[in-house]
Write a protein that holds these residues in place. Sequence first.
Motif, PDB file in Angstrom:
ATOM      1  N   MET A   1       0.851  -1.196   0.000  1.00  0.00           N
ATOM      2  CA  MET A   1       0.000   0.000   0.000  1.00  0.00           C
ATOM      3  C   MET A   1       0.888   1.248   0.000  1.00  0.00           C
ATOM      4  O   MET A   1       1.856   1.315   0.737  1.00  0.00           O
ATOM      5  N   SER A   2       0.541   2.227  -0.839  1.00  0.00           N
ATOM      6  CA  SER A   2       1.388   3.429  -0.959  1.00  0.00           C
ATOM      7  C   SER A   2       1.279   4.277   0.307  1.00  0.00           C
ATOM      8  O   SER A   2       0.285   4.186   1.058  1.00  0.00           O
ATOM      9  N   GLU A   4       0.723   7.361   0.342  1.00  0.00           N
ATOM     10  CA  GLU A   4      -0.435   8.271   0.147  1.00  0.00           C
ATOM     11  C   GLU A   4      -1.718   7.591   0.636  1.00  0.00           C
ATOM     12  O   GLU A   4      -2.526   8.195   1.323  1.00  0.00           O
ATOM     13  N   GLN A   5      -1.851   6.312   0.311  1.00  0.00           N
ATOM     14  CA  GLN A   5      -3.053   5.596   0.731  1.00  0.00           C
ATOM     15  C   GLN A   5      -3.087   5.460   2.256  1.00  0.00           C
ATOM     16  O   GLN A   5      -4.120   5.638   2.906  1.00  0.00           O
ATOM     17  N   ARG A   6      -1.911   5.188   2.822  1.00  0.00           N
ATOM     18  CA  ARG A   6      -1.848   5.061   4.290  1.00  0.00           C
ATOM     19  C   ARG A   6      -2.198   6.389   4.959  1.00  0.00           C
ATOM     20  O   ARG A   6      -2.906   6.426   5.965  1.00  0.00           O
ATOM     21  N   GLU A   8      -4.162   8.647   3.709  1.00  0.00           N
ATOM     22  CA  GLU A   8      -5.631   8.767   3.570  1.00  0.00           C
ATOM     23  C   GLU A   8      -6.343   7.949   4.660  1.00  0.00           C
ATOM     24  O   GLU A   8      -7.284   8.413   5.302  1.00  0.00           O
ATOM     25  N   ASN A   9      -5.876   6.732   4.852  1.00  0.00           N
ATOM     26  CA  ASN A   9      -6.515   5.846   5.846  1.00  0.00           C
ATOM     27  C   ASN A   9      -6.376   6.432   7.248  1.00  0.00           C
ATOM     28  O   ASN A   9      -7.319   6.415   8.045  1.00  0.00           O
TER      29      ASN A   9
END
Length: 258
Positions: A1-2, A4-6, A8-9
């Motif tokens: 997982m990137s 950026e995604q982390r 966001e999460n």
Amino acid sequence: MSIEQRIENAAALIKACQRMVVLTGAGVSKESGVPTFRDALDGLWAQYDPQRLATPQAFAANPKLVWDFYEYRREIMRPAQPNPAHRALAALETRFPGLPIITQNVDDLHEQAGSTNIIRLHGKINANRCSKNCQGSPTPIDVTTLEWDHAHDMPHCPYCGHPVRPDVVWFGEMLPLDQLDEAKSLSARADVMLVVGTSGVVVPASDLPHITKRAGGKVIEINPSESGITPVADIWLQGAAGDLLPRVVAALDTAQDA
Ligand code: OAD
């Protein structure tokens, strides 16, 4: 997982939470130029192990050596300014009024950045007290009102004559119980704990994220390296606090409502 995604999460978790608490360690001040506790200290002090100087035994054996060590650390910290990580935590207070920041740090960069609710587990390096707390616990001493031969001596309590010491917690000493009790109760009530820049090896601070987890809360960690907290973190944002914290705060405005 990137990353950026982390981010966001993490932002989605924070946005959805009711009660948030932050736990910080030396890593949050690293980008302000304050050495972390386990960095090799340079210059004269490289020959000393800080963990052997920051002890009541070392102070009893050689109070001037320990006093001079803390004067050296205060000298290093003096020019330090809050970095984007401190400022991002202060900005979080607009979303979470009175956001509690439990810190193991002894600098005052959280206050300088504007955070207003600091729970100090290890004291404050710029404060001093009578080493015997002769007027009650603590007996604060303002050394700017005292005179002494800085090259050959150290300040002594004007009430009882015993050596003055920094108002910080040393290895083997009890933490201020009121601060520790508040930190534990905040951790047990938090639905999100944000842990920033701690190796997670020193109890009781390192127990706090476990208290949050046991009570059903989530733990988000920001640290460039794995720490003692990483195994229990729900989200590990691997990187520097000064880079990642502002990105998490910025993502709050765009995070999906969980
Ligand atoms: P440490 O020096 O043990 O750990 C610092 C942590 O910060 C490490 O995990 C680093 O990976 C991380 N770090 C480094 N640069 C960072 C950055 N730019 N952004 C985020 N994290 C970064 O310091 P603490 O965990 O705070 O106790 O140490 C806890 C206690 O141990 C200290 O309060 C002190 C020491 O014994 C007392 O003085 C009683």
